[in-house]
Design an enzyme around this catalytic site. Structure first.
Site, PDB file in Angstrom:
ATOM      1  N   LYS A  74      36.691 -17.248  47.711  1.00 17.74           N
ATOM      2  CA  LYS A  74      35.734 -16.263  47.207  1.00 17.74           C
ATOM      3  C   LYS A  74      36.308 -14.859  47.361  1.00 17.74           C
ATOM      4  O   LYS A  74      36.935 -14.544  48.378  1.00 17.74           O
ATOM      5  CB  LYS A  74      34.421 -16.397  47.977  1.00 17.74           C
ATOM      6  CG  LYS A  74      33.295 -15.509  47.487  1.00 17.74           C
ATOM      7  CD  LYS A  74      32.024 -15.781  48.288  1.00 17.74           C
ATOM      8  CE  LYS A  74      30.862 -14.928  47.833  1.00 17.74           C
ATOM      9  NZ  LYS A  74      29.619 -15.214  48.595  1.00 17.74           N
ATOM     10  N   SER A 149      25.734 -16.136  46.175  1.00 18.82           N
ATOM     11  CA  SER A 149      26.767 -15.305  45.583  1.00 18.82           C
ATOM     12  C   SER A 149      28.135 -15.995  45.498  1.00 18.82           C
ATOM     13  O   SER A 149      29.073 -15.445  44.957  1.00 18.82           O
ATOM     14  CB  SER A 149      26.925 -14.009  46.395  1.00 18.82           C
ATOM     15  OG  SER A 149      27.330 -14.282  47.719  1.00 18.82           O
ATOM     16  N   SER A 173      23.897 -17.992  50.075  1.00 16.00           N
ATOM     17  CA  SER A 173      24.952 -17.808  49.071  1.00 16.00           C
ATOM     18  C   SER A 173      25.949 -18.949  48.940  1.00 16.00           C
ATOM     19  O   SER A 173      26.726 -18.975  47.986  1.00 16.00           O
ATOM     20  CB  SER A 173      25.715 -16.505  49.345  1.00 16.00           C
ATOM     21  OG  SER A 173      24.943 -15.397  48.966  1.00 16.00           O
TER      22      SER A 173
END
Length: 459
Positions: A74, A149, A173
């Site tokens: 990420k 996210s 997330s």
């Protein structure tokens, strides 16, 4: 192919790391215009590392547990020599000199980074969209959100664009995109995996964790990168975990509390949740409704979340407002409205919630709930300025960031629209491997990893 299987085949010299990485990169290239799971693809470096990995196999060198396995990272984690944007124009040119500790541990285990997966700006949103990269779409239906996210991680795992990904979870997330995309996502106990990227080490409720297609992959990745870091005080007291494979799951007599009052799931989600509960009962577990009187402190969680966004990122507004995500700007503005007393009262509510959950674990071994209350929503609904909090999108997940408990999401079936639904399994602090074993028990009777999105089936 699961990472566990790929790693074994590589060790046996039955799978070439070069061939494997090339296949994954080809799949990424094919799906970038549609799924858009990556903000940066490190193809040249990945191919070079794959060649070195293959040579190490041929030379019969000692191999790590993830040797030759592709991984996505990420874009909130610093990566040495690789653009790290945090989903923001503010960091459009940021190239860190060093890897995050978890990235270093993955590389030391032999994993090969093929790119940085997408995140909304600074990971603020439960849907992965942003001015810097556009929308990350759900591989099951390109008109639906991939969640957030860690949406790039979730979409990549679902579409076969790496078997494993490293995400973060501050209010769901990891679990939101895993649930939306039909994969496995673990929010570990706070501190099990050191998280050096938080702005406030002591008031932290965000963690790092894996997104994968199988429970075994999530366990392997967790075991590989767990361990203390002097930069994360929560990690310093983490006990050593019993290996995931040390014993099989045995649910006979296991007490499971179903959090029926946590959210209001749609009928199809509720039906799939009940089917999972019946599966647990079929394996000998005792399932009861639990937590009906708990105050889930939704308003206080918002206060802390928006207040922290203001503290962490509000100073950027003077220079960068017009290039920042409008939702983040809006939430920072909400955070500016909270005073010290209101913020501190919210922190005290967090302690009350923690104690309420601890009391439940005096009666139950595990707690379960739906992860999402409906399948992945359409993009027009993600534009609501209440964002992740719209329609209770993260109602079932944020409480366990506040309490620090390990929380695993696993696929529970499919909704009427053909999109995945999911179940959340929560355990006591530091019982992460046992939570994963409960997930593995469900996986054994209600398997999911063989079910792939139509988009991925053609790769």
């Amino acid at each position: 192919m699961p990472a566990t299987q790929a790693a074994e085949l590589i060790r046996k010299r039955e799978l070439s790391p070069v061939t494997y990485v090339d296949a994954v990169l080809a799949a990424i290239e094919k799906t970038q215009p549609t799924v858009n799971a990556y903000v940066t693809v490190t193809a040249d470096a990945a191919r070079a590392e794959a060649r070195a990995a293959e040579q190490a196999v041929m030379d019969r060198q000692k191999l790590g547990p993830l040797h030759g396995v592709p991984v996505n990272i990420k874009d909130l984690f610093p990566t040495a020599g690789v653009l790290t944007t945090y989903g923001s124009a503010i960091h459009a040119d940021t190239v860190p000199a060093e890897d995050d500790v978890l990235v270093s541990r993955l590389k030391a285990a032999g994993a090969i980074m093929v790119g940085k997966s997408t995140t909304p700006e600074f990971g603020h949103n439960g849907h992965t969209t942003g001015p810097a990269f556009g929308m990350t779409r759900n591989p099951w239906n390109l008109d639906r959100t991939a969640g957030g996210s860690s949406g790039g991680c979730g979409a990549a795992a679902a579409a076969g664009l790496t078997p494993i990904g490293l995400g973060t979870d501050g209010a769901g997330s990891i679990r939101l995109p895993a649930a939306a995309c039909g994969v496995v996502g673990l929010k570990p106990t706070t501190g099990l995996l050191p998280y050096e990227q938080t702005s406030d080490s002591f008031f932290n409720y965000a963690v790092a964790g894996p997104l994968t297609r199988t429970i075994a992959d999530a366990a392997l990745m967790t075991e590989t990168i767990a361990g203390p870091s002097p930069l994360d005080p929560w990690s310093l007291g983490a006990p050593r975990q019993e290996p995931f494979g040390a014993r099989p799951a045995n649910l006979s007599g296991t007490r499971i509390g179903f959090l029926s009052g946590l959210g209001k799931p749609a009928d199809d989600v509720a039906a799939n949740t009940q089917a999972c509960l019946k599966a647990f009962e079929g394996m000998g577990a005792i399932v009861e409704e639990a937590g009906a009187d708990i105050d889930w402190m939704a308003e206080q969680a918002r206060t802390m979340y928006f207040g922290n966004l203001n503290v962490y990122f509000g100073h950027h507004l003077a220079e960068w407002r017009d290039k920042m995500d409008p939702l983040l700007v809006h939430w920072i503005g909400l955070g500016q409205g909270f005073g010290t007393v209101e913020f501190r009262k919210a922190q005290l509510a967090r302690s009350r919630l923690y104690r309420s959950i601890q009391k439940l674990f005096e009666r139950y071994d595990f707690l379960v709930s739906p992860t999402l209350q409906e399948t992945a929503i359409t993009f027009d609904r993600t534009k609501d300025m209440t964002g992740s909090w719209a329609d209770g999108w993260n109602a079932c997940v944020y409480p366990f960031n506040q309490t620090g408990n390990p929380a695993l999401t696993v696929p529970s079936g499919f909704g009427r629209d053909g999109l995945p639904t999911a179940l959340q399994i929560v355990g006591p602090w530091w019982r992460d491997m046992e939570v994963l074993r409960v997930g593995a028990a469900l996986e054994s009777v209600r398997p999911w990893a063989h079910k792939r999105p139509p988009l991925a089936a053609g790769l």
